[in-house]
Design a protein around this motif. Structure first.
Motif, short mmCIF file in Angstrom:
data_model
loop_
_atom_site.label_atom_id
_atom_site.label_comp_id
_atom_site.label_asym_id
_atom_site.label_seq_id
_atom_site.Cartn_x
_atom_site.Cartn_y
_atom_site.Cartn_z
N ILE A 45 54.76 4.79 67.05
CA ILE A 45 53.44 4.52 66.48
C ILE A 45 52.64 5.81 66.34
O ILE A 45 51.87 5.97 65.40
N GLN A 46 52.86 6.75 67.26
CA GLN A 46 52.03 7.96 67.30
C GLN A 46 52.07 8.73 65.99
O GLN A 46 51.06 9.25 65.53
N LYS A 47 53.27 8.80 65.36
CA LYS A 47 53.39 9.58 64.13
C LYS A 47 52.51 9.03 63.01
O LYS A 47 52.11 9.77 62.11
N TYR A 48 52.17 7.74 63.07
CA TYR A 48 51.35 7.15 62.01
C TYR A 48 49.87 7.45 62.18
O TYR A 48 49.09 7.24 61.24
N PHE A 49 49.49 7.94 63.35
CA PHE A 49 48.12 8.41 63.50
C PHE A 49 47.88 9.66 62.66
O PHE A 49 46.74 9.98 62.34
N ARG A 50 48.95 10.40 62.31
CA ARG A 50 48.79 11.56 61.43
C ARG A 50 48.27 11.12 60.07
O ARG A 50 47.43 11.79 59.46
N ASP A 51 48.77 10.01 59.58
CA ASP A 51 48.32 9.49 58.29
C ASP A 51 46.84 9.12 58.35
O ASP A 51 46.08 9.39 57.43
N VAL A 52 46.45 8.49 59.47
CA VAL A 52 45.03 8.15 59.65
C VAL A 52 44.19 9.41 59.70
O VAL A 52 43.12 9.49 59.07
N ALA A 53 44.67 10.42 60.44
CA ALA A 53 43.92 11.68 60.54
C ALA A 53 43.81 12.37 59.18
O ALA A 53 42.76 12.94 58.86
N ASP A 54 44.86 12.30 58.37
CA ASP A 54 44.81 12.92 57.03
C ASP A 54 43.78 12.22 56.15
O ASP A 54 43.00 12.89 55.45
N HIS A 55 43.78 10.89 56.17
CA HIS A 55 42.79 10.16 55.38
C HIS A 55 41.37 10.44 55.88
O HIS A 55 40.43 10.55 55.08
N LEU A 56 41.22 10.54 57.18
CA LEU A 56 39.90 10.81 57.75
C LEU A 56 39.42 12.20 57.37
O LEU A 56 38.24 12.41 57.06
N ALA A 57 40.35 13.18 57.35
CA ALA A 57 39.98 14.54 56.93
C ALA A 57 39.54 14.54 55.46
O ALA A 57 38.59 15.25 55.10
N ARG A 58 40.21 13.74 54.65
CA ARG A 58 39.81 13.64 53.24
C ARG A 58 38.42 13.06 53.12
O ARG A 58 37.58 13.56 52.35
N VAL A 59 38.15 12.02 53.89
CA VAL A 59 36.81 11.41 53.85
C VAL A 59 35.76 12.42 54.30
O VAL A 59 34.69 12.53 53.70
N GLN A 60 36.05 13.15 55.37
CA GLN A 60 35.10 14.14 55.87
C GLN A 60 34.79 15.19 54.81
O GLN A 60 33.62 15.56 54.62
N GLU A 61 35.81 15.68 54.13
CA GLU A 61 35.59 16.67 53.08
C GLU A 61 34.71 16.11 51.97
O GLU A 61 33.82 16.80 51.45
N GLN A 62 34.95 14.85 51.60
CA GLN A 62 34.14 14.25 50.55
C GLN A 62 32.69 14.06 51.00
O GLN A 62 31.76 14.29 50.22
N VAL A 63 32.50 13.63 52.24
CA VAL A 63 31.13 13.42 52.73
C VAL A 63 30.38 14.74 52.81
O VAL A 63 29.20 14.82 52.45
#
Length: 374
Positions: free
Chosen positions: A270-288
């Motif tokens: 499961i841990q490896k899929y947190f990378r995907d969440v972190a990537d999407h979150l980084a994208r959101v942060q950049e947009q905000v």
């Protein structure tokens, strides 16, 4: 690969913006109810165990008894519990008092903390508030909180606010026993993924509001309408983006820790899929962050346009004052009570004086108009 596809299908529903952005709004708890427990169940081998009575959920104590006797894990969901309502659950699961205090009183910063064998995670949920027209008092985003206690054999979710319901998420996970068999960390990842997907939907909606304001600022105003946009609307949108930023930015580091640092409470699959969440979150942060900078530029452009409009108005006022100064000067001179003045008793003195005033005013008007002052 089959598990990967199933994981993505279950924990990432279609939350992208359509005509109405996802908001997850659900007032689950009945204010008149005596308990804050929304749902309580035991999952063994990825399947939910039935309670003694149909259509009822287990009590937290009964859930833990079943886990200790036969294995699996308990998932308890609560909505805005009081200290008294949460005290028994905290004692049963050995939750740390500091984490319990944060879970009860809410208004916490997104974070990840470890207390002995329990992970305490705080998520800020974001709901886009629909509005027919953006005004200086429009509420664009509304925040809530989801707090998650993750142990070796239990997950306790505490929700605050009227949105961010986990009911649909629980049902999707129950429909995939293979994924749910991974344990509490699968639930934690599903919650994180749903929260971040909600951010993505809100980002699209906020982008539309910013585009609308930007078009109004830089488009040519209609004839007779004031130039620029009410600065209060831009300030309000900027405040809402700042609220969004406060929910997103602090969560990035916890997601990176969950994806990079090995943890006993997080299944390696499961841990490896947190990378995907972190990537999407980084994208959101950049947009905000981009939204914040863009709104600064829009605000400065709007203020500059307002200054230009004021300067144009002052130039027009000054031009007309210069034209009116000619007859004012002539009338002021001939209004003095002197007996001997040039052409005072001349028969054509009055029409000649008026003609000279008219010619002078016309000449000044033409000059100012040619130079763009009128």
């Amino acid at each position: 690969m089959s598990m990967i596809r199933d994981l993505r299908a279950v924990v990432r529903p279609a939350l992208r913006k359509t005509s109405t952005p996802y908001n997850g709004y659900d007032n689950t708890r009945d204010p008149s109810a005596s308990s804050a427990v929304v749902d309580c169940a035991v999952y063994r081998d990825g399947r939910r165990l039935r309670s003694v009575e149909e259509n009822t959920c287990l009590t937290p104590r009964e859930a833990m008894r079943r886990v200790r006797e036969g294995g699996g894990f308990a998932w308890i969901g609560l909505h805005e519990p009081t200290e008294a309502e949460f005290a028994g659950i905290a004692a049963e699961f050995g939750l740390h008092p500091l984490a319990v205090e944060d879970a009860v009183h809410a208004h916490q910063r997104p974070k990840l903390e470890r207390y002995d064998d329990t992970l305490f995670t705080v998520f800020k949920t974001i709901h886009y508030v629909e509005h027919a027209e953006l005004t200086a008092t429009s509420e664009v985003v509304e925040t809530g909180e989801v707090m998650c206690f993750t142990g070796r054999d239990f997950v306790i979710t505490v929700r605050h606010g009227g949105q961010g319901s986990l009911r649909a998420l629980r049902k999707r996970l129950q429909d995939d026993p293979e994924l749910l068999a991974k344990g509490p960390s699968a639930v934690l990842h599903a919650i994180a993924d749903q929260v971040v997907d909600g951010y993505l939907a809100v980002v699209d909606a906020v982008q539309d509001d910013i585009d609308e304001v930007e078009i109004e600022v830089f488009s040519a105003p209609a004839k007779g309408s004031p130039r620029g946009v009410d600065a209060g609307r831009i300030y309000q949108l900027k405040r809402e983006v700042l609220e969004f930023k406060r929910a997103v930015s602090p969560l990035l580091r916890p997601m990176q820790l969950l994806s990079e640092r090995p943890m006993r409470l997080v299944d390696p699959d499961i841990q490896k899929y947190f990378r995907d969440v972190a990537d999407h979150l980084a994208r959101v942060q950049e947009q905000v962050i981009g939204f914040d900078e863009l709104l600064n530029s829009i605000l400065q452009a709007n203020l500059a346009q307002a200054s230009v409009a004021q300067n144009e108005d002052m130039r027009k006022i000054t031009s007309w004052a210069a034209i009116i100064a000619v007859p004012t000067m002539v009338c002021g001179v001939y209004g003095m009570n002197f007996e001997y003045m040039p052409e005072l008793h001349w028969k054509y003195g009055y029409p000649v004086a008026m003609g000279l005033v008219a010619v002078a005013c016309f000449a000044i008007h033409r000059t100012l108009k040619r130079n763009g002052w009128l």
